[in-house]
Each structure stands twice: as C-alpha cells, then as structure tokens.
Design an enzyme around this catalytic site. Structure first.
Site, PDB file in Angstrom:
ATOM      1  NE  ARG A 139      -3.407  -2.812   0.218  1.00 18.06           N
ATOM      2  CZ  ARG A 139      -3.925  -3.634   1.118  1.00 18.06           C
ATOM      3  NH1 ARG A 139      -3.254  -3.932   2.226  1.00 18.06           N
ATOM      4  NH2 ARG A 139      -5.083  -4.198   0.905  1.00 18.06           N
ATOM      5  CG  ASP A 168      -3.098  -6.052  -1.505  1.00 15.95           C
ATOM      6  OD1 ASP A 168      -4.090  -5.707  -2.165  1.00 15.95           O
ATOM      7  OD2 ASP A 168      -3.180  -6.650  -0.416  1.00 15.95           O
ATOM      8  CG  HIS A 245      -6.227  -8.612  -1.483  1.00 16.15           C
ATOM      9  ND1 HIS A 245      -6.376  -7.309  -1.073  1.00 16.15           N
ATOM     10  CD2 HIS A 245      -7.019  -9.348  -0.678  1.00 16.15           C
ATOM     11  CE1 HIS A 245      -7.228  -7.257  -0.054  1.00 16.15           C
ATOM     12  NE2 HIS A 245      -7.640  -8.487   0.206  1.00 16.15           N
ATOM     13  CG  ASP A 300      -6.602 -11.656   2.313  1.00 11.16           C
ATOM     14  OD1 ASP A 300      -5.808 -12.106   1.462  1.00 11.16           O
ATOM     15  OD2 ASP A 300      -6.629 -10.458   2.642  1.00 11.16           O
ATOM     16  CD  GLU A 301     -10.338  -8.628   2.907  1.00 13.52           C
ATOM     17  OE1 GLU A 301     -11.119  -7.997   3.624  1.00 13.52           O
ATOM     18  OE2 GLU A 301      -9.259  -8.163   2.509  1.00 13.52           O
ATOM     19  CD1 TRP A 367      -7.638 -13.084   8.081  1.00  7.19           C
ATOM     20  CD2 TRP A 367      -8.492 -11.036   8.334  1.00  7.19           C
ATOM     21  NE1 TRP A 367      -8.486 -12.852   7.023  1.00  7.19           N
ATOM     22  CE2 TRP A 367      -9.030 -11.603   7.152  1.00  7.19           C
ATOM     23  CE3 TRP A 367      -8.883  -9.745   8.701  1.00  7.19           C
ATOM     24  CZ2 TRP A 367      -9.934 -10.922   6.339  1.00  7.19           C
ATOM     25  CZ3 TRP A 367      -9.784  -9.060   7.885  1.00  7.19           C
ATOM     26  CH2 TRP A 367     -10.303  -9.650   6.728  1.00  7.19           C
ATOM     27  CE1 TYR A 392      -5.152  -8.175  11.294  1.00 12.74           C
ATOM     28  CE2 TYR A 392      -6.301  -6.665   9.840  1.00 12.74           C
ATOM     29  CZ  TYR A 392      -5.770  -7.914  10.088  1.00 12.74           C
ATOM     30  OH  TYR A 392      -5.859  -8.890   9.131  1.00 12.74           O
ATOM     31  CG  ASP A 394      -4.996  -1.468  10.135  1.00  9.41           C
ATOM     32  OD1 ASP A 394      -5.211  -2.029  11.229  1.00  9.41           O
ATOM     33  OD2 ASP A 394      -5.623  -1.755   9.096  1.00  9.41           O
ATOM     34  CD  GLU A 444      -5.062  -0.832   3.579  1.00  8.31           C
ATOM     35  OE1 GLU A 444      -4.359  -0.824   4.616  1.00  8.31           O
ATOM     36  OE2 GLU A 444      -5.700  -1.831   3.209  1.00  8.31           O
TER      37      GLU A 444
END
Ligand code: ACM
Ligand code: ZN
Length: 662
Positions: A139, A168, A245, A300-301, A367, A392, A394, A444
């Site tokens: 990021r 990513d 990602h 993930d995701e 996570w 986390y 962030d 990010e």
C-alpha cells in the site's frame, strides 16, 4: 550481532557498526540509570531474581575470563537461556544460538549507563515459537533500510518472524525474472498516497514515467535482507497474494483473469492452467530467495464473482467435482500446498483458506477473530493468531482527534497487552498447535516511515510480551512502566514511537456508566438494529454504558436497515422531562456517518406523539472521526420517548450508544 563481537558489544561498548541495532544499544545505555534494581527488560523474562551489587563491566572489559558464554544442551527448550550475573562474573548458557542471542539482548537491556550490570539470575524461554510482525509494503513502499531498522527493533524484542505482504492491488514489490511486467508496470501506480489512488484512478504506470509512484525490491536486496534478519534470528516470511488482492497482476497480465480484460478483476481465474503456471513460477523464484519453511499465499477476501459465470471456471468445477466457488478456491490453495510441499515448504494462508476445505498440512493465520485458528488446531493443523481486535496496528491507539488519520478502530497499548491467545476450551495438544501470535501493520493510511514507527511502537512491545512471556507473569502496570522507559530508549535510538507518556486514553464518556430517567427501561424497535453491532441487544440504548473511540467496542449499536434508527422507550409512567440526547459517531472509511436528520418526540399514550425537536444536519465526508450529540432541551411531560435518526446521501450506518433522558 555475531558471537565474536559479544565482549565488545556487551562490555567495551565500542560501537563498531553504524546501524540502528547499535543505536538501540546506545539508547539503552543512555536511559538505563537509577538505583533500584527493577527489571527494565521487555519482554519480561520467565524468571528473574536480583541479588545485591553489580558486575562492573567497564574495568573488567579486557578480562574475558570473567565472561563465559556457551551452549548447554541440558536446556531442553529451543531459544532458551540462563544468565547469571555475579559481582565478578557473567555466565550465559543457552540451548542454541538463538538462546545465546536472546541472552545477549537481555544483558544489553540490563546494562546501565555506567557499564554496571546488576547481580541477577535469569532463566528464560519463549512461550510461543512464532513471534511475528507483518509489514504491508504494497500500500506504501518501504525501502530495505527501513525494514532493517525494524528488524533491529524486533531483535531487541526477541521477535523472530517478519512477514512481508509483498503483493497487493496497490503495487507488486518483488522482482520476478519470468514476469518482468510485474516490476516494470504492476509495481508503479498513478498516485503517491494510497488513499488518493484507491479513491481515484486506480491505474498503474510504466516504471520511470513521471506519474509512477511505488517501487520494488530486487532479488539481491531481498537476499541481503534475509541474511541480515537471519543474523538476528529472524525468518522473513514472504506473502504472495492469491487468488484475490491481485488487481496489479491482472492489469499487467490480464490473460490470467476470467475475462482477460485489464482493470476489471481482483481474482485470478482458477479455471485456466496458465494461472497455475504463473503462480508456481512466481513461487519457485520466491523460494530461491527466501529459505523460510513457510510461504504465505494470502487467500483472503476473494470476491469470486466472475468464477460463477466463467466457462473455464465452470469447466474446472465440473471436472474436479467441486460444488461451489468456495471449493474452487480451496482447489487452488490445495494445489499450491502440494506444490510447496514438493519443494519442502509449507503453506500458510489467511483464515479464508478454511472455506471449501482446509488443505492438509496448511497453517492458518487467523485474522477475523481467532475462531479460524481454533478450527484449524481442532482439525489437527497449526495456526498463528493475529485477530484484528488485538493485533491490527493500522488502528488508532489513542483519541482519533490527536492522531493522523488511520483505518479506524481503537487499539490502545493496554488492549494489545491483554490479548490471551489460548482459550481454556482447547486441549493441551490443540493448544500446542497454536504456533504463536503476530501483529500486522496494514499501510493504506500509513505513508511515511515515521508514521509507520508511531503505529508500531510501543504496541509491538506489548505484542512481544504476549508472544514471549507466560500469561501468569504478565502484569499491565509493570509492563507500562517498562514500556515508558523503552519508548525513551527507542527515541534516543532514532525511532518514532507514539507518545505513550501523554496518552489521552479512551473516550471519557466510556469510562464510567451513567444513570438517567430511561436507565434500564424497555426499548421497542420500529426497525431492527444490525445484528453484527447489537452492543448487547435490546437493552443497549438504556444500559448506561457509553461507547468509546470505535463503533466496534460492543457499546455502539448500529443501524443500516433503510438507514434508520427508530426506537421508543417506555419510561413506565408519565414523567417531567428536560432533555433527551443521543451521541452519534462518524468515520467515513467504513461508511459510518452522522445522521442527516433526527426527530425526537414524546407521548403519554404511545399513540399521539408531540414532536419536541427536529435536527437536520449536512453530512460531509472527511477524514476525521467525529462524535456529536443530537438533543432536545426544554420542558415536557410524557411516558413514551421516540427517537428517530436517518442517514443522509451516503447511506451507510448510523451508530449510537445511549439515549439519555433527564
Ligand atoms: C486481511 O486483513 N485481509 C488479512
Ligand atoms: Zn475463470
């Protein structure tokens, strides 16, 4: 620090190499002073007994006979050591070279500014084998000098796994010879700041063009970094994201997506054999650089939407007898696991790799809470726990208005420290399959090295103690004292920790419960609250518990259905009222907004309501986390209080914590 330098390092303090590790040592020497023999060591060793007096390292520096350091195989536990400091000698015994290294780290933290080391006996060994930190270098790109500096800090904290999130959407960061477009193009984006780029063009750029921001590590740089870390007993674990990602890859090599159209997909097409050729070729080059047992494949995701209509994906599912796209993802992860196993490596992935069936031998990095990890260890596999709630980094660590914009959330030092990874419900064997814990810094909203260090420290101090120290030895107050000191040490060594000494703390409203006319009274919901943000259920808005800095703390109740909150409180008798108030919060990233309109009304019979107040509010998107009351004040009588709030032009959630009636 290699062993031959031990004497110089510990005693003569001749600073031979200019790096952050030595800067940290210097920091220790500057800050370690004062009379009382208290341990300043982080993470707290398992057993510490101070005696009287000091070993005076200064004058004895030239007499190495006063120092003994050796391996002792009767120390059964890997990475363990015993340190005995007497007035005239220092003896360090360790089970292995890592144990010797950690013994040295402890000795450095014990050494005072005048060179004296308190007489002490220490027996020490880590609680967990995996003591990890993850850095997201996609990021925003961070150079290897920054990473080495953090490796030095990890060594001080006896942490031993640096996980690099190398790929990513925001940029591919590792040289791969077989696919040069990854570094000529996918490593560069049109926008220095992730936020501008993500909410703007999301386009990539040619390396060297004026609009290109980003970067990548060459293989030589990575090999050097791996060696640098290994000297400090830290293994670098590379992560290559798949199947999702991966927007940057699919912009450079669109033929690897379902439709072949660039800038359209985040997910690889697992129906195409070319996808597997790509992924395995990349992993082969990754394995040449990184000797780590584990290779992280993300997982993930994945949206998987295109897979549902892609003829190749459908054909693959039919061929392999896969009943849904979850199983198609699992098929891809299985194949990667087999490929890695053929090369003597093991697969690690985010907890989504459980969906559609966990590949045998795969290790889960949990996570989304710890449940995925628990599921894996119950199934006989291994897990590393890194729940967003505690790991986390962030998130905000203090009042949001005092800090630069973050992803959201609220994770103060005390909460990181309170993380207990092993629930009582696990058997001994299951618990042993929890390899350890890890903190993650997603970047990010973290564009600079200084900002990154502020997010990492001192929270990584706390995570190191969660990872190293047995839970029965943990003591928040004592840790806080040591963390304050260690922040000074880090600052003296050129790091940029968060200003723990001036921590503001949680939202003042959240610190004590309140009582008011509606306390404990029944709330009827004309529209339901969102089950994921129930804040305890039907009593949440009259339980006296106010929310803190994050809507995720279990005290804020969320409403998204038709963007509305609409509740009636029954006060059980007609009362004289002077104010009705509720606080709302706004954090735009996750689509949480202040209401655009609030209506407060009152009734004696629950049928005919008199409107007391109507507030309209212009909802503005910005980067602040906001808290605002919407209230009525005056004179009224009533038994039923109705509070309505609706969201504005952006939709999203409205959140409130309590409807306070006086
Ligand atoms: C993750 O935070 N998506 C692993
Ligand atoms: Zn496909």
């Amino acid at each position: 620090m290699v062993e031959k330098d031990f004497l110089h390092f510990c005693l003569s303090m001749k600073l031979k190499y200019a790096n952050a590790g030595l800067a940290l040592l210097l920091g220790f020497l500057l800050s370690a002073c004062g009379g009382r023999q208290e341990s300043w060591v982080v993470p707290q060793p398992q057993k510490v007994e101070f005696g009287r007096g000091y070993f005076d390292a200064g004058p004895l520096a030239e007499h190495s006979s006063h120092f003994r350091k050796q391996l002792d195989t009767s120390l059964h536990q890997p990475e363990s050591y015993r340190l005995r400091v007497e007035r005239d000698s220092v003896i360090l015994l360790a089970a292995d070279s890592a144990g010797l290294f950690y013994g040295q780290q402890t000795l450095q933290q014990l050494t005072r500014s005048d060179g004296r080391i308190p007489v002490v006996q220490i027996e020490d060994a880590p609680r967990f084998a995996w003591r990890g930190f993850m850095m997201d270098v996609s990021r925003h790109f961070y150079d290897t000098a920054f990473l080495k500096k953090q490796i030095d800090a990890m060594a001080v904290l006896k942490m031993n796994r640096l996980h690099l999130h190398l790929t990513d959407a925001a940029g591919w960061r590792i040289q791969i010879d077989a696919y040069p477009r990854l570094t000529e193009f996918a490593a560069w984006r049109k926008g220095a700041l992730w936020k501008d780029w993500w909410f703007g063009s999301r386009e990539y750029a040619e390396e060297g063009s004026p609009e290109a921001f980003g970067g990548y590590y060459t293989k030589d740089q990575l090999r050097e970094l791996v060696a640098y870390a290994a000297e400090r007993h830290i293994v670098i674990v590379p992560e290559i994201e798949m199947p999702a990602h991966s927007e940057e890859v699919l912009a450079a090599y669109p033929e690897l997506s379902c439709t072949g159209v660039p800038y359209k997909h985040a997910d690889f097409c697992p129906g195409k054999e070319e996808t597997f050729v790509f992924l395995q070729t990349v992993l082969a080059e990754v394995m040449e650089i990184f000797p780590s047992e584990y290779i992280h494949v993300g997982g993930d995701e994945a949206g998987k939407a295109a897979w549902k209509t892609c003829p190749r994906c459908q054909q693959r599912m039919k061929q392999e007898g896969l009943s849904d796209v979850q199983e198609l993802q699992s098929y891809l992860i299985h194949r990667m696991g087999d490929y890695l196993a053929q090369h003597g490596r093991r697969l690690l992935g985010w907890d989504e790799i459980l969906e559609g069936g966990l590949a045998p031998g795969a290790t889960v990095m949990s996570w989304r809470g710890i449940d995925g990890g628990l599921q894996a260890v119950r199934a006989g596999e291994h897990a590393i726990l890194t729940p967003g709630s505690h790991c986390y980094f962030d998130t905000y660590q203090d009042a949001p208005h005092l800090l630069p914009e973050a992803m959201g959330g609220y994770l103060p030092l005390e909460k990181v420290y309170a993380f207990e990874p092993v629930p009582d419900s696990l058997s001994l064997q299951e618990a042993e399959r929890i390899l350890g814990v890890q903190a993650n810094l997603w970047c990010e909203y973290v564009p600079t090295p200084e900002h990154a260090e502020m997010m990492i420290y001192p929270r990584l101090f706390a995570l190191s103690e969660v990872a190293w120290t047995k839970s029965e030895l943990k003591d928040w107050n004592d840790f806080h004292r040591r963390a304050l000191r260690l922040c000074q040490t880090f600052e003296a060594a050129g790091y940029h920790p968060f200003d723990l000494a001036n921590e503001f703390g949680n939202r003042p409203e959240a610190l004590a419960s309140i009582t008011h006319l509606a306390s404990g009274k029944k709330v009827s919901y004309q529209l339901p609250y969102y089950p994921g943000y129930a804040a305890g259920g039907d009593g949440a808005l009259t339980d006296g518990l106010r929310g803190g800095w994050t809507y995720g703390d279990g005290r804020w109740q969320g409403f998204i259905r038709r963007g509305r909150l609409d509740v009636t409180i029954d006060l059980e008798e007609v009362m004289t009222l002077s104010s009705i108030s509720a606080d709302f919060m706004q954090v735009c990233g996750p689509e949480v907004f202040l209401p655009a309109e609030v209506v407060i009304s009152v009734s004696q019979d629950n049928e005919h309501f008199d409107t007391l107040a109507v507030h309209t509010h212009e909802v503005v998107r910005d980067s602040q986390v906001r808290f605002e009351p919407f209230a009525w004040k005056g004179q009224a009588k009533g038994r039923y209080v109705r509070y309505q709030a609706r969201s504005g032009q952006y939709g999203g959630f409205v959140f409130t914590d309590e409807i306070v009636v006086r």
